[in-house]
Design a protein around this motif. Structure first.
Motif, mmCIF file in Angstrom:
data_model
loop_
_atom_site.group_PDB
_atom_site.id
_atom_site.type_symbol
_atom_site.label_atom_id
_atom_site.label_comp_id
_atom_site.label_asym_id
_atom_site.label_seq_id
_atom_site.Cartn_x
_atom_site.Cartn_y
_atom_site.Cartn_z
ATOM 1 N N CYS A 146 0.820 -1.232 0.000
ATOM 2 C CA CYS A 146 0.000 0.000 0.000
ATOM 3 C C CYS A 146 0.849 1.276 0.000
ATOM 4 C CB CYS A 146 -0.932 0.008 1.214
ATOM 5 S SG CYS A 146 -0.072 0.210 2.778
ATOM 6 N N THR A 164 2.402 2.717 2.250
ATOM 7 C CA THR A 164 2.384 3.521 3.474
ATOM 8 C C THR A 164 3.753 3.450 4.151
ATOM 9 O OG1 THR A 164 0.045 3.063 3.785
ATOM 10 C CG2 THR A 164 1.248 3.839 5.725
ATOM 11 N N LYS A 191 -2.075 -0.583 8.033
ATOM 12 C CA LYS A 191 -3.103 -0.198 7.060
ATOM 13 C C LYS A 191 -3.673 -1.436 6.363
ATOM 14 C CE LYS A 191 -4.221 3.297 3.703
ATOM 15 N NZ LYS A 191 -3.736 4.289 2.742
#
Length: 368
Positions: A187, A189, A233
């Motif tokens: 993702c 992140t 996340k």
């Protein structure tokens, strides 16, 4: 104890090149206390640290009723050196060494000790004492926050709100901040965690330099297979990339070279005599966002000997643009070109066993 001929030779060598108030004193060895003497010389010539310590002594002179601690003993020793009438000579740091042994059983024996462990222990103790004193001044009920800096990076700071610890003058001299960044490859992140440090312990390789060791220290590492990272996340284990960066460089950068490595096959530690070049001027360009950060070398603690459990420590110190060599009671001026003889050896077995072990760099003010 008088240095005699050696003392007068140094006096002559010092000449008028050094300020009137500067002192160059050897330290007596009390049976394998060279690990302590070599670190003390490096710290004495770390001017911001010395100035703060002398100021502390001047502000905290007591009639002897207060109990001794490592800080008062060190402040007393530095004051004793700086207030000597003669420029050179020998001082016995007896009270300080006794206090070290009383405080920490590790240093009680006459066995060979590790100078880096001693430096860590000393700075942590000073921080502890100063924090307790600060806490007592602000509120007698609050005990010390005891923020210790352990061997190498420590103190993860999560997202939880916490009171900022009191910053002492030891922190102002030596503390830097590292950021441990982990990027989830699914993702994207980035999770960042800050860690404070008083010194950087670097892995070393044969025929390398401090710059390449620092580059390796902050190189990107991929976390996969059983080392996957739990991404908050994605709520699952994911492949990720991790790297360590210097977020806030310290005023005094202390670099510890990991010269002692545990060899499984041998079942013991072995000394790595690798040649690692340490420059007189160091730029932190690969490891930091602010590439303009430049440092100048002012002290080196050198390990002499072929193994980790025996040997000797000496120190090289820069004072007013001249280099000096401190070996317990003996002090002599050396040429700057001598520094490179302490880089290490290109051969695995070498007759030269004098290797740079702890490096002290001072940050140059705002220069690019």
């Amino acid at each position: 104890m008088v240095m005699g001929a050696a003392g007068s030779k140094l006096e002559k060598a010092l000449g008028d090149q050094f300020p009137e108030g500067e002192r160059y004193f050897g330290l007596e060895n009390f049976g394998n206390t060279c690990y302590c003497n070599s670190v003390l010389q490096a710290l004495y010539f770390c001017l911001p640290f010395r100035e703060q310590l002398l100021e502390y002594y001047a502000n905290n002179k007591t009639g002897g009723e207060a109990e001794d601690n490592l800080l008062t003993c060190l402040a007393d020793l530095f004051t004793q050196i700086s207030s000597q009438k003669k420029k050179t000579g020998v001082i016995a740091p007896k009270r300080f060494v006794q206090r070290v042994k009383k405080q920490n059983e590790l240093f009680r024996s006459y066995m060979h000790q590790d100078a880096h462990e001693f430096l860590n222990f000393l700075l942590n103790e000073l921080v502890d004492i100063l924090e307790k004193e600060n806490a007592a001044k602000t509120s007698p009920e609050i005990s010390s926050s005891s923020e210790k800096i352990a061997n190498g990076p420590s103190h993860p700071q999560g997202n939880g709100v916490r009171k900022e610890p009191v910053s002492t003058w030891v922190h102002k001299c030596f503390q830097g901040i590292l950021t441990n960044e982990t990027r989830c490859l699914r993702c994207e992140t980035v999770t960042a965690r800050d860690e404070t440090f008083f010194d950087l312990s670097l892995d070393i390789e044969q025929n390398s330099s401090i710059t390449s060791c620092l580059k390796n220290f902050s190189s990107t590492e991929t976390l996969n297979a059983e080392d996957k990272f739990f991404c908050d996340k994605c709520c699952s284990l994911q492949e990720a990339q991790k790297r360590m960066k210097i977020k806030k460089p310290p005023n005094i950068l202390v670099i510890h070279l990991k010269r002692f490595k545990y060899i499984e096959q041998l079942g013991r530690y072995k000394k790595l005599s690798y040649r690692v070049v340490f420059p007189l001027e160091l730029k932190l360009s690969n490891t930091i966002d602010n590439a303009d950060c430049e440092y100048s070398l002012f002290a080196v603690v050198v390990h002499v000997g072929s193994g980790p459990n025996h040997g000797h420590y000496v120190s090289l110190v820069k004072s007013h643009n001249h280099w000096l060599f401190f070996d317990d009671e003996n002090v002599e001026m050396i040429d700057e070109s001598m520094i490179q003889t302490f880089f290490g050896s290109t051969q695995e077995y070498s007759s030269n066993t004098d290797h740079g072990y702890i490096l002290f760099y001072e940050r140059l003010g705002g220069r690019s």
